[in-house]
Design a protein around this motif. Structure first.
Motif: not given
Length: 59
Positions: A18, A22, A30-35, A37-38, A41
């Motif tokens: 992150a 940022y 960013g891609t790793r952060v998105r994964k 976060m999924q 979830k």
């Protein structure tokens, strides 16, 4: 409680990514952060289900 600990581990693991995304503009981070976060979830939904089941079984 095990899943809650897993949530904390995932958050700690992505903290560096992150920061890279940022503050450094690293798109791959960013891609790793998105994964992550999924994944969070999904874990959050599992925790919600467990809490609901435990709450309802106590009645």
């Amino acid at each position: 409680m095990e899943k809650f600990s897993k949530v904390k581990e995932v958050i700690a693991a992505i903290e560096a990514d992150a920061e890279k995304f940022y503050n450094g503009g690293n798109a791959a981070a960013g891609t790793r952060v998105r994964k992550a976060m999924q994944d969070l979830k999904g874990l959050a939904q599992e925790i919600r289900t467990e809490v609901t089941e435990k709450k309802n079984s106590a009645k």
